[in-house]
Every structure is written in structure tokens, then in C-alpha cells.
Design a protein around this motif. Structure first.
Motif, short mmCIF file in Angstrom:
data_model
loop_
_atom_site.label_atom_id
_atom_site.label_comp_id
_atom_site.label_asym_id
_atom_site.label_seq_id
_atom_site.Cartn_x
_atom_site.Cartn_y
_atom_site.Cartn_z
N LYS A 167 -31.32 1.53 -3.44
CA LYS A 167 -30.16 1.73 -2.56
C LYS A 167 -29.46 3.04 -2.90
O LYS A 167 -29.08 3.80 -2.02
N GLU A 168 -29.26 3.28 -4.20
CA GLU A 168 -28.57 4.49 -4.64
C GLU A 168 -29.16 4.95 -5.97
O GLU A 168 -29.30 4.17 -6.90
N GLU A 169 -29.50 6.22 -6.02
CA GLU A 169 -30.12 6.78 -7.21
C GLU A 169 -29.07 7.44 -8.10
O GLU A 169 -28.19 8.14 -7.61
N MET A 170 -29.16 7.16 -9.39
CA MET A 170 -28.30 7.79 -10.40
C MET A 170 -26.81 7.62 -10.08
O MET A 170 -26.04 8.56 -10.08
N PHE A 171 -26.40 6.40 -9.85
CA PHE A 171 -25.00 6.06 -9.58
C PHE A 171 -24.23 6.09 -10.89
O PHE A 171 -24.64 5.47 -11.88
N HIS A 172 -23.11 6.83 -10.94
CA HIS A 172 -22.31 6.93 -12.17
C HIS A 172 -21.59 5.60 -12.40
O HIS A 172 -20.80 5.16 -11.58
N ILE A 173 -21.87 4.98 -13.54
CA ILE A 173 -21.30 3.67 -13.88
C ILE A 173 -20.01 3.81 -14.67
O ILE A 173 -19.00 3.20 -14.36
N ASN A 174 -20.07 4.60 -15.75
CA ASN A 174 -18.96 4.69 -16.69
C ASN A 174 -19.26 5.81 -17.66
O ASN A 174 -20.33 6.40 -17.63
N ASP A 175 -18.33 6.09 -18.56
CA ASP A 175 -18.56 7.00 -19.68
C ASP A 175 -18.50 6.18 -20.96
O ASP A 175 -17.78 5.19 -21.04
N LEU A 176 -19.27 6.61 -21.95
CA LEU A 176 -19.37 5.87 -23.20
C LEU A 176 -19.18 6.81 -24.38
O LEU A 176 -19.83 7.86 -24.45
N GLN A 177 -18.27 6.47 -25.28
CA GLN A 177 -18.07 7.22 -26.52
C GLN A 177 -19.13 6.75 -27.50
O GLN A 177 -19.24 5.57 -27.79
N ASP A 203 -29.72 3.34 -11.48
CA ASP A 203 -30.29 3.21 -10.15
C ASP A 203 -29.90 1.84 -9.61
O ASP A 203 -30.05 0.83 -10.29
N ILE A 204 -29.37 1.81 -8.39
CA ILE A 204 -28.91 0.56 -7.76
C ILE A 204 -29.95 0.12 -6.73
O ILE A 204 -30.34 0.90 -5.86
N TYR A 205 -30.39 -1.13 -6.87
CA TYR A 205 -31.40 -1.68 -5.96
C TYR A 205 -30.80 -2.83 -5.17
O TYR A 205 -29.86 -3.47 -5.59
N GLU A 206 -31.41 -3.08 -4.01
CA GLU A 206 -31.08 -4.26 -3.22
C GLU A 206 -32.39 -4.85 -2.70
O GLU A 206 -33.43 -4.19 -2.71
N VAL A 207 -32.33 -6.07 -2.27
CA VAL A 207 -33.52 -6.75 -1.74
C VAL A 207 -33.47 -6.69 -0.22
O VAL A 207 -32.46 -7.06 0.39
N ASP A 208 -34.56 -6.22 0.40
CA ASP A 208 -34.59 -6.12 1.86
C ASP A 208 -34.97 -7.46 2.49
O ASP A 208 -35.15 -8.47 1.78
N ALA A 209 -35.09 -7.48 3.81
CA ALA A 209 -35.37 -8.72 4.54
C ALA A 209 -36.72 -9.33 4.16
O ALA A 209 -36.92 -10.54 4.29
N MET A 210 -37.64 -8.52 3.68
CA MET A 210 -38.97 -9.00 3.29
C MET A 210 -39.01 -9.47 1.83
O MET A 210 -40.04 -9.88 1.34
N GLY A 211 -37.86 -9.35 1.14
CA GLY A 211 -37.81 -9.77 -0.26
C GLY A 211 -38.26 -8.70 -1.25
O GLY A 211 -38.47 -9.00 -2.42
N CYS A 212 -38.39 -7.47 -0.78
CA CYS A 212 -38.81 -6.37 -1.64
C CYS A 212 -37.60 -5.65 -2.24
O CYS A 212 -36.58 -5.48 -1.57
N LYS A 213 -37.74 -5.22 -3.45
CA LYS A 213 -36.69 -4.46 -4.14
C LYS A 213 -36.72 -3.02 -3.63
O LYS A 213 -37.74 -2.35 -3.71
#
Length: 128
Positions: free
Chosen positions: A44-54, A31-41
Motif C-alpha cells: 500500500k505504501e513504501e517506506m512509511f515513516h513510523i517514528n524516530d528512535l534514540q 512498508d505498509i501492506y493491505e490484503v486485496d479482494a483476492m486475499g493477496c498481500k
């Protein structure tokens, strides 16, 4: 070469071979988060594919339990734990809080440990 380094060199190839031969390639999601103008987390994007792992996943000795999550309606949420093993790499893509998918089941990463601190193997606790 120190004793630690010679152990590392002799064992790392065996560990990599075992994981590559018997392991599975699993996708890592975050899950990718960002901080808004009020400083709250803010998510931004749910379940973003990062990589594959063996890796190798041991779910044979999982502890299973039931916890009632809503007493008034009798909703029961089951949970179980598994352990993931992966070869040590310096830029390990998995982070605490990430998700992996193994046999169509989502697991959340709870804890990542460098087994015996020899930079050979990661042991990762998972929760279903």
C-alpha cells in the motif's frame, strides 16, 4: 522488591543515560501492506515513516561479504551487518522487517532481542 526488579531499577537509568548521551536519533521506516479482494498481500505504501528512535549503532565489527547475484552479468551485491542498541520500552516501535537510516545508509531490521531478559536493553540485528 525482587532481586530482578532491583537490578532493573539500578541499571535502567545508566543504560538510558548512555544511549541518550552517546546515541543517535534514527528514523524508522516500514512498508505498509493491505490484503486485496483476492486475499493477496499488496504493498500500500513504501517506506512509511513510523517514528524516530534514540539508539547506539555498532558497525565497527560488521561482517562484510560479497555474493554474486547475477552470474551472467557479474553483478555483485555487497552486504554487511551491524547491531543497534536501544533502551527497553514496552511499546517498542521497531519491528522485524523495518528499515532505519543511519549516516545516509539504509539498514533492514533482522532480529530484535531483549538482552538478558531484564527489560533493560534491546539488541537489534541489522543488515545493510
Amino acid at each position: 522488591m525482587s532481586n530482578r526488579q532491583s537490578i532493573q531499577v539500578s541499571v535502567i537509568k545508566k543504560v538510558q543515560s548512555a544511549i541518550n548521551n552517546y546515541g543517535y536519533k534514527v528514523p524508522i521506516y516500514r512498508d505498509i501492506y493491505e490484503v486485496d479482494a483476492m486475499g493477496c498481500k499488496v504493498l500500500k505504501e513504501e517506506m512509511f515513516h513510523i517514528n524516530d528512535l534514540q539508539c547506539v549503532i555498532d558497525n565497527s565489527s560488521t561482517s562484510r561479504g560479497k555474493s554474486v547475484t547475477n552470474n551472467n552479468q557479474g553483478v555483485i551485491k555487497g552486504f554487511s551487518y551491524a547491531t543497534l542498541y536501544a533502551t527497553y520500552v514496552e511499546d517498542f516501535p521497531l519491528q522485524q522487517g523495518d528499515f532505519i537510516v543511519y549516516e545516509d545508509v539504509f539498514y533492514k531490521v533482522l532480529e530484535i532481542i531483549d538482552v538478558v531478559h531484564y527489560n533493560l536493553l534491546y539488541q537489534v540485528s541489522l543488515e545493510r
